[in-house]
Design a protein around this motif. Structure first.
Motif, PDB file in Angstrom:
ATOM      1  N   GLY A 230      -7.455  -5.886  12.565  1.00 18.73           N
ATOM      2  CA  GLY A 230      -8.749  -5.846  11.874  1.00 18.73           C
ATOM      3  C   GLY A 230      -9.222  -4.440  11.575  1.00 18.73           C
ATOM      4  O   GLY A 230     -10.056  -4.225  10.705  1.00 18.73           O
ATOM      5  N   LYS A 259      11.594   6.595   6.103  1.00 18.72           N
ATOM      6  CA  LYS A 259      11.832   5.877   7.365  1.00 18.72           C
ATOM      7  C   LYS A 259      11.554   6.765   8.574  1.00 18.72           C
ATOM      8  O   LYS A 259      11.255   6.281   9.647  1.00 18.72           O
ATOM      9  N   HIS A 270       2.046  -7.352   5.433  1.00 18.93           N
ATOM     10  CA  HIS A 270       1.492  -8.415   6.295  1.00 18.93           C
ATOM     11  C   HIS A 270       2.624  -9.014   7.117  1.00 18.93           C
ATOM     12  O   HIS A 270       3.759  -9.102   6.655  1.00 18.93           O
ATOM     13  N   ARG A 271       2.289  -9.422   8.355  1.00 19.86           N
ATOM     14  CA  ARG A 271       3.297 -10.028   9.213  1.00 19.86           C
ATOM     15  C   ARG A 271       3.818 -11.336   8.627  1.00 19.86           C
ATOM     16  O   ARG A 271       4.979 -11.676   8.805  1.00 19.86           O
ATOM     17  N   TYR A 317      10.226  -0.032  -4.220  1.00 22.41           N
ATOM     18  CA  TYR A 317      10.337  -0.049  -2.752  1.00 22.41           C
ATOM     19  C   TYR A 317       9.417  -1.113  -2.183  1.00 22.41           C
ATOM     20  O   TYR A 317       9.804  -1.899  -1.324  1.00 22.41           O
ATOM     21  N   LEU A 323       5.835  -5.780   0.036  1.00 15.98           N
ATOM     22  CA  LEU A 323       4.617  -5.147   0.585  1.00 15.98           C
ATOM     23  C   LEU A 323       3.560  -5.124  -0.507  1.00 15.98           C
ATOM     24  O   LEU A 323       3.660  -4.366  -1.467  1.00 15.98           O
TER      25      LEU A 323
HETATM   26  C1  SDX Z   1      -4.444  -8.293   9.180  1.00 15.56           C
HETATM   27  O1  SDX Z   1      -1.906 -11.835  11.389  1.00 15.56           O
HETATM   28  C2  SDX Z   1      -2.854 -11.920  10.523  1.00 15.56           C
HETATM   29  O2  SDX Z   1      -3.067 -12.973   9.921  1.00 15.56           O
HETATM   30  C3  SDX Z   1      -3.648 -10.684  10.359  1.00 15.56           C
HETATM   31  C4  SDX Z   1      -4.717 -10.742   9.298  1.00 15.56           C
HETATM   32  C5  SDX Z   1      -5.785 -11.751   9.645  1.00 15.56           C
HETATM   33  O3  SDX Z   1      -6.464 -12.212   8.720  1.00 15.56           O
HETATM   34  O4  SDX Z   1      -5.992 -11.979  10.858  1.00 15.56           O
HETATM   35  O5  SDX Z   1      -4.172 -11.069   8.052  1.00 15.56           O
HETATM   36  C6  SDX Z   1      -5.430  -9.398   9.168  1.00 15.56           C
HETATM   37  O6  SDX Z   1      -4.163  -7.786  10.234  1.00 15.56           O
HETATM   38  C7  SDX Z   1      -3.806  -7.854   7.870  1.00 15.56           C
HETATM   39  C8  SDX Z   1      -2.805  -6.671   8.079  1.00 15.56           C
HETATM   40  C9  SDX Z   1      -3.657  -5.423   8.190  1.00 15.56           C
HETATM   41  N1  SDX Z   1      -2.813  -4.264   8.596  1.00 15.56           N
HETATM   42  C10 SDX Z   1      -2.568  -3.270   7.767  1.00 15.56           C
HETATM   43  O7  SDX Z   1      -2.887  -3.222   6.574  1.00 15.56           O
HETATM   44  C11 SDX Z   1      -1.886  -2.083   8.428  1.00 15.56           C
HETATM   45  C12 SDX Z   1      -0.715  -1.616   7.519  1.00 15.56           C
HETATM   46  N2  SDX Z   1       0.270  -2.675   7.512  1.00 15.56           N
HETATM   47  C13 SDX Z   1       1.356  -2.539   8.471  1.00 15.56           C
HETATM   48  O8  SDX Z   1       1.021  -1.975   9.695  1.00 15.56           O
HETATM   49  C14 SDX Z   1       2.260  -3.735   8.472  1.00 15.56           C
HETATM   50  O9  SDX Z   1       2.406  -4.180   7.191  1.00 15.56           O
HETATM   51  C15 SDX Z   1       1.936  -4.919   9.344  1.00 15.56           C
HETATM   52  C16 SDX Z   1       1.693  -4.526  10.772  1.00 15.56           C
HETATM   53  C17 SDX Z   1       0.735  -5.634   8.821  1.00 15.56           C
HETATM   54  C18 SDX Z   1       3.142  -5.771   9.298  1.00 15.56           C
HETATM   55  O10 SDX Z   1       4.186  -4.990   9.832  1.00 15.56           O
HETATM   56  P1  SDX Z   1       5.655  -5.569   9.840  1.00 15.56           P
HETATM   57  O11 SDX Z   1       5.671  -6.919  10.495  1.00 15.56           O
HETATM   58  O12 SDX Z   1       6.599  -4.523  10.350  1.00 15.56           O
HETATM   59  O13 SDX Z   1       5.911  -5.787   8.322  1.00 15.56           O
HETATM   60  P2  SDX Z   1       7.271  -6.183   7.763  1.00 15.56           P
HETATM   61  O14 SDX Z   1       8.228  -6.630   8.833  1.00 15.56           O
HETATM   62  O15 SDX Z   1       6.988  -7.135   6.662  1.00 15.56           O
HETATM   63  O16 SDX Z   1       7.804  -4.779   7.196  1.00 15.56           O
HETATM   64  C19 SDX Z   1       8.874  -4.825   6.361  1.00 15.56           C
HETATM   65  C20 SDX Z   1       9.230  -3.370   6.131  1.00 15.56           C
HETATM   66  C21 SDX Z   1       9.432  -2.607   7.429  1.00 15.56           C
HETATM   67  O17 SDX Z   1      10.440  -1.684   7.109  1.00 15.56           O
HETATM   68  P3  SDX Z   1      11.930  -1.998   7.637  1.00 15.56           P
HETATM   69  O18 SDX Z   1      11.845  -1.979   9.141  1.00 15.56           O
HETATM   70  O19 SDX Z   1      12.271  -3.390   7.097  1.00 15.56           O
HETATM   71  O20 SDX Z   1      12.744  -0.879   7.070  1.00 15.56           O
HETATM   72  O21 SDX Z   1       8.196  -2.672   5.438  1.00 15.56           O
HETATM   73  C22 SDX Z   1       7.721  -1.586   6.230  1.00 15.56           C
HETATM   74  C23 SDX Z   1       8.175  -1.843   7.650  1.00 15.56           C
HETATM   75  O22 SDX Z   1       8.423  -0.606   8.297  1.00 15.56           O
HETATM   76  N3  SDX Z   1       6.277  -1.606   6.124  1.00 15.56           N
HETATM   77  C24 SDX Z   1       5.537  -0.666   5.543  1.00 15.56           C
HETATM   78  C25 SDX Z   1       4.213  -1.122   5.608  1.00 15.56           C
HETATM   79  N4  SDX Z   1       4.180  -2.315   6.223  1.00 15.56           N
HETATM   80  C26 SDX Z   1       5.474  -2.607   6.549  1.00 15.56           C
HETATM   81  N5  SDX Z   1       5.853   0.526   4.980  1.00 15.56           N
HETATM   82  C27 SDX Z   1       4.834   1.244   4.470  1.00 15.56           C
HETATM   83  N6  SDX Z   1       3.531   0.862   4.500  1.00 15.56           N
HETATM   84  C28 SDX Z   1       3.196  -0.322   5.039  1.00 15.56           C
HETATM   85  N7  SDX Z   1       1.916  -0.695   5.079  1.00 15.56           N
END
Ligand code: SDX
Length: 393
Positions: A230, A259, A270-271, A317, A323
């Motif tokens: 949040g 990376k 998003h997760r 990307y 993303l």
């Molecule tokens: C919320 O769970 C919910 O429902 C949450 C929520 C709700 O309503 O309750 O929706 C609210 O929390 C929304 C998310 C808010 N967070 C952010 O905006 C923070 C920035 N986002 C990241 O921290 C990230 O996207 C997460 C934590 C949300 C998800 O992380 P993941 O699970 O690692 O994402 P992924 O597995 O889909 O990532 C795929 C790739 C990864 O690279 P590789 O390991 O595959 O090489 O994309 C990269 C990640 O490193 N990546 C990003 C990125 N988010 C993921 N790279 C750059 N910027 C980003 N924001």
């Protein structure tokens, strides 16, 4: 009576729980609340009606809605003694620190709604939390900016009441602009519930021990505060501020793609959603409406936001890694334009999500098969070994 999802008898899952409240299909970008698509609810309904739907499982009749809204309205004030609780915080306290403390302390003010075995007390606790969260959040805001608390008014709708409690001052009345009130109500609706996200799972685990609803919701607020959850809307605006000008966007996009660089684009990814977050689609419409009303030309942060969205969406990307801007990217823009400090973004998320936490808490408590949560682990530590006296170490 709606059709419901059913699973083959032999179906097994690693899911942490069963729930009939919210359904997400991350690949298709689908979000349903009790079967209704979020786009329809955000477009045709309003927050308190969505609260009724999440709590009781069906859209209310006109009479049921009027009664529910009246019950919530009659609980929007907080106990006058609670005002003293705020004065124990430093003025520079983060409003989320205040909300964790004040909501957790509600069990000390509302003794008659803490026994979760009593259906009537569960109902009163639910109404009290939904009703008082905007007042508690607005008081946290006023306290941190050194202005007097503004009491709720019963003649205003939920969103208008919150905006007035935040922006009115004794010296000058605050006229609520209907476009801003609508955008605020939409922010509440779009953040109402989201299946088993980190903070909702926290509330479920905390309340599975029989902890009172106020303590359990305070645990959810603490979890929501994190920048990966949040806190992302605040982190997103701070990132936009750090970028500062449009010409620096490529530098930050390169960092997000590197990376070896821990930097991530806040408000992106998003997760669960590997498609556009359906909430973000609706939130983007609201952001455009609010920016048209309030203007973006003279706000560099909002100019950076619009250009960052354009460049990131055009960059392979991000599309290859699926993303996309999430709900927090656009909600932060709207709240910034409305005049909220970034420190108030997550408290607004928390007050919106209270109904989701409470609905899932209610669903779990009313499940006769409920047991205390006890996640298991895979042990990776030392095998058994004997103690060695300190002289011999
Ligand atoms: C919320 O769970 C919910 O429902 C949450 C929520 C709700 O309503 O309750 O929706 C609210 O929390 C929304 C998310 C808010 N967070 C952010 O905006 C923070 C920035 N986002 C990241 O921290 C990230 O996207 C997460 C934590 C949300 C998800 O992380 P993941 O699970 O690692 O994402 P992924 O597995 O889909 O990532 C795929 C790739 C990864 O690279 P590789 O390991 O595959 O090489 O994309 C990269 C990640 O490193 N990546 C990003 C990125 N988010 C993921 N790279 C750059 N910027 C980003 N924001």
């Amino acid at each position: 009576q709606a059709d419901v999802f059913t699973y083959d008898p032999g179906f097994t899952s690693t899911a942490s729980c069963e729930s009939a409240i919210t359904y997400i299909d991350g690949d298709a970008g689908v979000l349903l609340h009790r079967g209704y698509p979020i786009g329809q609810l955000a477009g045709k309904s309003h927050y308190l009606e969505v609260c009724y739907l999440l709590l009781y499982g069906a859209l209310p009749t006109a009479t049921e809605l009027e009664d529910f809204e009246k019950r919530v309205t009659m609980h929007t004030m907080v106990h006058e003694q609670m005002h003293k609780f705020y004065s124990g915080f430093r003025r520079d306290a983060h409003p989320m620190a205040i909300m964790v403390g004040v909501v957790g302390a509600m069990s000390a003010f509302y003794h008659d709604s803490t026994d979760i075995s009593d259906p009537w007390q569960r109902e009163v606790a639910s109404i009290r939390l939904i009703a008082k969260m905007p007042t508690i959040a607005a008081m946290a805001f006023k306290y941190t900016i050194g202005q007097p608390f503004v009491y709720p008014r019963n003649d205003l709708d939920y969103a208008s009441n919150f905006l007035r409690m935040c922006f009115a001052v004794p010296a000058e009345e605050y006229e609520v602009n209907p476009i801003l009130a609508r955008a605020m109500d939409r922010i509440f609706t779009l953040h109402a519930d989201h299946e088993q996200n980190a903070s909702t799972s926290t509330v479920r685990l905390a309340s599975s021990s029989g902890a009172n609803p106020f303590a359990s919701i305070a645990a959810g607020i603490a979890c929501l505060w994190g920048p990966a959850h949040g806190g992302a809307n605040q982190a997103c605006l701070e990132m936009l501020r750090e970028i500062g000008t449009v010409d620096r966007i490529p530098e930050y996009i390169a960092k997000a793609k590197d990376k070896n660089d821990p930097f991530r684009l806040m408000g992106f990814g998003h997760r669960v959603y590997k498609n556009f977050d359906p909430r973000a689609t609706v939130m983007k419409e609201s952001a455009d409406e609010v920016l048209d009303l309030l203007g973006v030309e003279d706000n560099p942060v909002l100019q950076v936001a619009k250009e960052l969205e354009k460049q990131a969406l055009a960059d392979p990307y991000f599309s290859e890694k699926k993303l996309f801007p999430n709900v927090d990217f656009y909600s932060g823009i709207i709240l910034e334009a409305m005049g909220f400090p970034t420190s108030m973004f997550t408290p607004i998320f928390a007050l919106s999500r209270t109904v989701g936490w409470i609905s899932q808490w209610k669903e779990m408590i009313e499940d006769p098969s409920m047991k205390i949560g006890r996640p298991r682990q895979l042990y990776t530590g030392a095998t058994e070994r004997d103690y060695v006296d300190v002289e011999k170490r």
